[in-house]
Design an enzyme around this catalytic site. Structure first.
Site, PDB file in Angstrom:
ATOM      1  N   LYS A 154       0.581  -1.244  -0.386  1.00 48.70           N
ATOM      2  CA  LYS A 154      -0.153   0.210   0.004  1.00 48.70           C
ATOM      3  C   LYS A 154       1.229   1.033  -0.074  1.00 48.70           C
ATOM      4  O   LYS A 154       0.106   1.874   1.053  1.00 48.70           O
ATOM      5  CB  LYS A 154      -0.688   0.008   1.343  1.00 48.70           C
ATOM      6  CG  LYS A 154      -2.015  -1.067   1.436  1.00 48.70           C
ATOM      7  CD  LYS A 154      -3.390  -0.400   0.276  1.00 48.70           C
ATOM      8  CE  LYS A 154      -3.643  -1.844   0.372  1.00 48.70           C
ATOM      9  NZ  LYS A 154      -4.233  -3.159   1.403  1.00 48.70           N
TER      10      LYS A 154
ATOM     11  N   SER B 176     -12.236  -1.899   0.773  1.00 49.35           N
ATOM     12  CA  SER B 176     -13.383  -2.666   1.364  1.00 49.35           C
ATOM     13  C   SER B 176     -13.826  -2.652   2.767  1.00 49.35           C
ATOM     14  O   SER B 176     -15.386  -2.803   2.579  1.00 49.35           O
ATOM     15  CB  SER B 176     -13.229  -4.602   0.740  1.00 49.35           C
ATOM     16  OG  SER B 176     -11.588  -4.628   1.948  1.00 49.35           O
TER      17      SER B 176
ATOM     18  N   GLY C 128     -11.795  -8.941   0.281  1.00 48.80           N
ATOM     19  CA  GLY C 128     -13.402  -8.516   0.778  1.00 48.80           C
ATOM     20  C   GLY C 128     -14.743  -9.898   0.952  1.00 48.80           C
ATOM     21  O   GLY C 128     -15.179  -9.584   1.118  1.00 48.80           O
TER      22      GLY C 128
ATOM     23  N   ALA D  77     -14.100 -14.030   5.020  1.00 47.36           N
ATOM     24  CA  ALA D  77     -14.121 -12.865   5.893  1.00 47.36           C
ATOM     25  C   ALA D  77     -14.782 -11.441   6.150  1.00 47.36           C
ATOM     26  O   ALA D  77     -15.349 -11.479   7.036  1.00 47.36           O
ATOM     27  CB  ALA D  77     -12.687 -12.956   6.148  1.00 47.36           C
TER      28      ALA D  77
HETATM   29  P1  BMP Z   1      -9.290 -11.479   3.533  1.00 45.99           P
HETATM   30  O1  BMP Z   1      -9.391 -11.823   2.926  1.00 45.99           O
HETATM   31  O2  BMP Z   1      -8.472 -12.134   5.145  1.00 45.99           O
HETATM   32  O3  BMP Z   1     -10.060 -10.322   4.213  1.00 45.99           O
HETATM   33  O4  BMP Z   1      -8.013 -10.983   3.351  1.00 45.99           O
HETATM   34  C1  BMP Z   1      -8.537  -9.545   2.081  1.00 45.99           C
HETATM   35  C2  BMP Z   1      -6.557  -8.518   2.109  1.00 45.99           C
HETATM   36  O5  BMP Z   1      -7.284  -7.735   0.784  1.00 45.99           O
HETATM   37  C3  BMP Z   1      -6.411  -7.706   3.047  1.00 45.99           C
HETATM   38  O6  BMP Z   1      -4.385  -8.518   3.014  1.00 45.99           O
HETATM   39  C4  BMP Z   1      -6.349  -6.831   2.877  1.00 45.99           C
HETATM   40  O7  BMP Z   1      -5.509  -5.585   3.972  1.00 45.99           O
HETATM   41  C5  BMP Z   1      -6.495  -6.399   2.206  1.00 45.99           C
HETATM   42  N1  BMP Z   1      -6.966  -5.676   1.408  1.00 45.99           N
HETATM   43  C6  BMP Z   1      -8.135  -5.325   1.956  1.00 45.99           C
HETATM   44  O8  BMP Z   1      -9.166  -6.081   2.585  1.00 45.99           O
HETATM   45  N2  BMP Z   1      -9.597  -4.988   1.225  1.00 45.99           N
HETATM   46  C7  BMP Z   1      -9.095  -3.824   0.953  1.00 45.99           C
HETATM   47  O9  BMP Z   1     -10.101  -2.859  -0.356  1.00 45.99           O
HETATM   48  C8  BMP Z   1      -8.027  -3.655  -0.213  1.00 45.99           C
HETATM   49  C9  BMP Z   1      -7.031  -4.315   0.695  1.00 45.99           C
HETATM   50  O10 BMP Z   1      -5.388  -4.841  -0.188  1.00 45.99           O
END
Ligand code: BMP
Length: 213
Positions: free
Chosen positions: A54, A109, A159, A162
């Protein structure tokens, strides 16, 4: 699908998962947990290793950070809101010279993200012309808007699972890849979960293709 690996899992499990998922996204949580683990990840067979740092700083600082991981990465994610001059212009040029790609975040997200800034971010995205964009799967409407504005760009969408978005929905709305982390690496059986998600995704995609026709 893109595996978001924010936590170490056993290498045997990861190499099994890697048989089904060929792109991985790595970010600060994993790097801070065990930087040496990166050497193991790169030995597997990925089509793309995306470094989700990021990046959101002045050019000098971003180039310094990206340089540290340049040998591990195929691509990097940066925020678009930082603007062009003295920031994304130099980052984009640096990555091009290194034969690496750039993704820009256009819509996040989580609930608190404000899409009223999208017209501003869109202009930056048009000028920088990156490989693709991050658009949250929890915002299907934004995926449709970005797809319509940038027909030839890759949309990667976190998104799913989880955070509440359903498997396949982002793809049905125009994303190219769904990014999935916890649903896989926190599951009791990440390999079985991966297979299940792929099956669900296929069913969903076929369903939405049928509805479109
Ligand atoms: P998870 O499926 O465990 O929620 O992981 C989502 C991943 O995407 C995490 O690494 C988070 O930092 C990243 N992320 C997100 O969830 N929303 C965004 O808008 C941008 C992201 O990079």
């Amino acid at each position: 699908m893109i595996l978001s690996l924010d936590k170490q899992i056993s290498l045997s499990t990861l190499s099994e998962v890697n048989k089904y998922i060929h792109k991985v996204k790595i970010g600060y949580p994993l790097i801070l947990e065990n930087i040496a683990y990166l050497d193991n990840i790169v030995k597997l067979h990925w089509d793309e290793i995306i470094f989700d740092l990021k990046l959101a700083d002045i050019d000098n600082t971003m180039l310094f950070i990206a340089s540290k991981f340049i040998n591990y990465a195929d691509s990097f994610i940066a925020h678009s809101f930082i603007g062009i001059e003295g920031a994304l212009d130099k980052l984009s040029e640096f990555l091009k010279n290194q034969n690496k790609s750039l993704y820009l975040v256009l819509s996040m997200s989580h609930k608190g993200w404000n899409d009223e800034f999208y017209p501003y971010l869109k202009n930056i995205a048009k000028t920088i012309d990156p490989k693709g964009f991050v658009v949250g799967a929890t915002r299907p409407n934004m995926i449709r808007i970005v797809r319509n504005d940038f027909m030839d760009k890759i949309i990667i969408s976190p998104g799913v699972g989880a955070q509440g978005a359903m498997v396949g929905d982002a793809i049905c709305n125009g994303a190219d890849y769904e990014i999935i982390g916890r649903s896989i690496y926190e599951s009791k059986d990440p390999v079985a979960e991966t297979k299940k998600i792929i099956e669900t995704q296929e069913v969903k995609i076929n369903e939405c293709k049928r509805t479109e026709n």
